[in-house]
Motif scaffolding. Sequence first.
Motif, PDB file in Angstrom:
ATOM      1  N   MET A   1       0.835  -1.203   0.000  1.00  0.00           N
ATOM      2  CA  MET A   1       0.000   0.000   0.000  1.00  0.00           C
ATOM      3  C   MET A   1       0.871   1.256   0.000  1.00  0.00           C
ATOM      4  SD  MET A   1      -3.044   1.102  -0.095  1.00  0.00           S
ATOM      5  CE  MET A   1      -3.929   2.620   0.160  1.00  0.00           C
ATOM      6  N   GLU A   2       1.850   1.307   0.945  1.00  0.00           N
ATOM      7  CA  GLU A   2       2.726   2.489   1.026  1.00  0.00           C
ATOM      8  C   GLU A   2       3.531   2.670  -0.255  1.00  0.00           C
ATOM      9  OE1 GLU A   2       2.598   0.913   4.212  1.00  0.00           O
ATOM     10  OE2 GLU A   2       1.873   2.602   5.414  1.00  0.00           O
ATOM     11  N   GLN A   3       3.991   1.547  -0.850  1.00  0.00           N
ATOM     12  CA  GLN A   3       4.773   1.633  -2.084  1.00  0.00           C
ATOM     13  C   GLN A   3       3.931   2.234  -3.196  1.00  0.00           C
ATOM     14  OE1 GLN A   3       4.919  -1.032  -0.094  1.00  0.00           O
ATOM     15  NE2 GLN A   3       6.886  -2.054  -0.201  1.00  0.00           N
ATOM     16  N   ARG A   4       2.652   1.840  -3.249  1.00  0.00           N
ATOM     17  CA  ARG A   4       1.771   2.353  -4.282  1.00  0.00           C
ATOM     18  C   ARG A   4       1.591   3.862  -4.129  1.00  0.00           C
ATOM     19  NH1 ARG A   4      -3.232  -1.574  -5.409  1.00  0.00           N
ATOM     20  NH2 ARG A   4      -1.735  -3.183  -5.951  1.00  0.00           N
ATOM     21  N   ILE A   5       1.424   4.297  -2.867  1.00  0.00           N
ATOM     22  CA  ILE A   5       1.263   5.736  -2.614  1.00  0.00           C
ATOM     23  C   ILE A   5       2.538   6.471  -3.035  1.00  0.00           C
ATOM     24  CG2 ILE A   5       1.007   7.475  -0.782  1.00  0.00           C
ATOM     25  CD1 ILE A   5      -0.719   5.408   0.721  1.00  0.00           C
ATOM     26  N   ALA A   6       3.700   5.879  -2.724  1.00  0.00           N
ATOM     27  CA  ALA A   6       4.976   6.515  -3.070  1.00  0.00           C
ATOM     28  C   ALA A   6       5.110   6.659  -4.584  1.00  0.00           C
ATOM     29  CB  ALA A   6       6.137   5.698  -2.506  1.00  0.00           C
ATOM     30  N   VAL A   7       4.726   5.615  -5.328  1.00  0.00           N
ATOM     31  CA  VAL A   7       4.795   5.671  -6.794  1.00  0.00           C
ATOM     32  C   VAL A   7       3.872   6.756  -7.318  1.00  0.00           C
ATOM     33  CG1 VAL A   7       4.184   4.415  -8.892  1.00  0.00           C
ATOM     34  CG2 VAL A   7       5.512   3.287  -7.122  1.00  0.00           C
ATOM     35  N   LEU A   8       2.660   6.803  -6.765  1.00  0.00           N
ATOM     36  CA  LEU A   8       1.661   7.785  -7.206  1.00  0.00           C
ATOM     37  C   LEU A   8       2.151   9.206  -6.943  1.00  0.00           C
ATOM     38  CD1 LEU A   8      -1.152   7.157  -8.411  1.00  0.00           C
ATOM     39  CD2 LEU A   8      -2.102   7.942  -6.234  1.00  0.00           C
ATOM     40  N   VAL A   9       2.652   9.443  -5.736  1.00  0.00           N
ATOM     41  CA  VAL A   9       3.143  10.781  -5.373  1.00  0.00           C
ATOM     42  C   VAL A   9       4.303  11.169  -6.283  1.00  0.00           C
ATOM     43  CG1 VAL A   9       4.326  12.094  -3.563  1.00  0.00           C
ATOM     44  CG2 VAL A   9       2.327  10.717  -2.992  1.00  0.00           C
ATOM     45  N   SER A  10       5.239  10.224  -6.534  1.00  0.00           N
ATOM     46  CA  SER A  10       6.378  10.509  -7.404  1.00  0.00           C
ATOM     47  C   SER A  10       5.909  10.854  -8.810  1.00  0.00           C
ATOM     48  CB  SER A  10       7.318   9.305  -7.487  1.00  0.00           C
ATOM     49  OG  SER A  10       7.722   8.931  -6.213  1.00  0.00           O
ATOM     50  N   ALA A  11       4.906  10.109  -9.311  1.00  0.00           N
ATOM     51  CA  ALA A  11       4.404  10.357 -10.663  1.00  0.00           C
ATOM     52  C   ALA A  11       3.770  11.749 -10.749  1.00  0.00           C
ATOM     53  CB  ALA A  11       3.390   9.280 -11.044  1.00  0.00           C
ATOM     54  N   VAL A  12       2.971  12.111  -9.737  1.00  0.00           N
ATOM     55  CA  VAL A  12       2.309  13.420  -9.744  1.00  0.00           C
ATOM     56  C   VAL A  12       3.350  14.529  -9.679  1.00  0.00           C
ATOM     57  CG1 VAL A  12       0.831  14.958  -8.384  1.00  0.00           C
ATOM     58  CG2 VAL A  12       0.125  12.601  -8.792  1.00  0.00           C
ATOM     59  N   LEU A  13       4.327  14.382  -8.755  1.00  0.00           N
ATOM     60  CA  LEU A  13       5.364  15.411  -8.626  1.00  0.00           C
ATOM     61  C   LEU A  13       6.195  15.499  -9.911  1.00  0.00           C
ATOM     62  CD1 LEU A  13       6.567  15.009  -4.932  1.00  0.00           C
ATOM     63  CD2 LEU A  13       5.021  16.706  -5.889  1.00  0.00           C
ATOM     64  N   GLY A  14       6.470  14.356 -10.548  1.00  0.00           N
ATOM     65  CA  GLY A  14       7.205  14.341 -11.814  1.00  0.00           C
ATOM     66  C   GLY A  14       6.445  15.086 -12.891  1.00  0.00           C
ATOM     67  N   ALA A  15       5.126  14.876 -12.943  1.00  0.00           N
ATOM     68  CA  ALA A  15       4.288  15.554 -13.942  1.00  0.00           C
ATOM     69  C   ALA A  15       4.289  17.058 -13.696  1.00  0.00           C
ATOM     70  CB  ALA A  15       2.868  14.994 -13.873  1.00  0.00           C
ATOM     71  N   VAL A  16       4.190  17.466 -12.435  1.00  0.00           N
ATOM     72  CA  VAL A  16       4.221  18.898 -12.086  1.00  0.00           C
ATOM     73  C   VAL A  16       5.547  19.513 -12.547  1.00  0.00           C
ATOM     74  CG1 VAL A  16       4.341  20.516 -10.139  1.00  0.00           C
ATOM     75  CG2 VAL A  16       2.606  18.720 -10.156  1.00  0.00           C
ATOM     76  N   LEU A  17       6.643  18.763 -12.306  1.00  0.00           N
ATOM     77  CA  LEU A  17       7.973  19.242 -12.710  1.00  0.00           C
ATOM     78  C   LEU A  17       8.054  19.415 -14.228  1.00  0.00           C
ATOM     79  CD1 LEU A  17      10.186  19.803 -10.699  1.00  0.00           C
ATOM     80  CD2 LEU A  17      11.293  17.670 -11.351  1.00  0.00           C
ATOM     81  N   LEU A  18       7.470  18.450 -14.955  1.00  0.00           N
ATOM     82  CA  LEU A  18       7.462  18.530 -16.419  1.00  0.00           C
ATOM     83  C   LEU A  18       6.720  19.777 -16.896  1.00  0.00           C
ATOM     84  CD1 LEU A  18       6.905  14.951 -17.887  1.00  0.00           C
ATOM     85  CD2 LEU A  18       8.846  16.498 -18.223  1.00  0.00           C
ATOM     86  N   VAL A  19       5.572  20.068 -16.280  1.00  0.00           N
ATOM     87  CA  VAL A  19       4.773  21.245 -16.652  1.00  0.00           C
ATOM     88  C   VAL A  19       5.593  22.517 -16.398  1.00  0.00           C
ATOM     89  CG1 VAL A  19       2.721  22.597 -16.037  1.00  0.00           C
ATOM     90  CG2 VAL A  19       2.555  20.115 -16.300  1.00  0.00           C
ATOM     91  N   ILE A  20       6.281  22.553 -15.250  1.00  0.00           N
ATOM     92  CA  ILE A  20       7.109  23.728 -14.928  1.00  0.00           C
ATOM     93  C   ILE A  20       8.220  23.885 -15.968  1.00  0.00           C
ATOM     94  CG2 ILE A  20       8.758  24.665 -13.248  1.00  0.00           C
ATOM     95  CD1 ILE A  20       7.009  23.410 -11.041  1.00  0.00           C
ATOM     96  N   PHE A  21       8.891  22.768 -16.298  1.00  0.00           N
ATOM     97  CA  PHE A  21       9.968  22.823 -17.300  1.00  0.00           C
ATOM     98  C   PHE A  21       9.435  23.320 -18.641  1.00  0.00           C
ATOM     99  CE2 PHE A  21      13.559  19.845 -15.706  1.00  0.00           C
ATOM    100  CZ  PHE A  21      13.584  20.545 -14.504  1.00  0.00           C
ATOM    101  N   ALA A  22       8.266  22.802 -19.030  1.00  0.00           N
ATOM    102  CA  ALA A  22       7.676  23.210 -20.310  1.00  0.00           C
ATOM    103  C   ALA A  22       7.380  24.708 -20.298  1.00  0.00           C
ATOM    104  CB  ALA A  22       6.404  22.414 -20.572  1.00  0.00           C
ATOM    105  N   GLY A  23       6.865  25.206 -19.184  1.00  0.00           N
ATOM    106  CA  GLY A  23       6.566  26.639 -19.052  1.00  0.00           C
ATOM    107  C   GLY A  23       7.828  27.481 -19.159  1.00  0.00           C
TER     108      GLY A  23
END
Length: 177
Positions: A1-23
């Motif tokens: 369960m915790e691993q799944r949350i960690a993967v999800l959080v990492s994916a969301v933060l990675g996506a946010v970072l990508l949006v910032i880089f694109a901007g």
Amino acid sequence: MEQRIAVLVSAVLGAVLLVIFAGVARSANGTASPEAVATSAARWRKTVLWTLVLLFVPVIGYSLTKLPYASGAAAPAEVVVRVTGTQWAWTVTPDTVPVGKSVEIRVTGADVNHGFGLYDTNDRLITQTQAMPGFTNVIRHTFTAPGTYRVLCLEYCGLGHHTMFSRIVVTANTASR
Ligand SMILES: [Cu+2]
């Protein structure tokens, strides 16, 4: 369960970072006065700081409640097993314990550092600690299945290291429960 949350959080933060880089990449060709850039940067810094504070203070506070340590004074174990690592053998006393009882394994070393590794009947490592001269490391474990649990040395301790096998036999306990 915790691993799944960690993967999800990492994916969301990675996506946010990508949006910032694109901007940033999109606005790289624009021009502005140094004052305007400084003002904008200061506003961003404040936003980022407060976002991180508001996000991480609760997350860190919550994660502290999940530390894998027993809270308060634990009840004494029902069985105590003393383990000593020596070049090149283990002394395990007693080497038979009943299933379902809380077992305290007190591990020490007689000469050099050894690594106490306890393996289940499928040869999967279930717990381990250092066996150090002058120290006693304590493991709490409750065996849930009877069988022969192997003890191996997990730290190279000299020429006979690979011969350091022992075992703890867990017996089905039907008498006193
Ligand atoms: Cu060893």
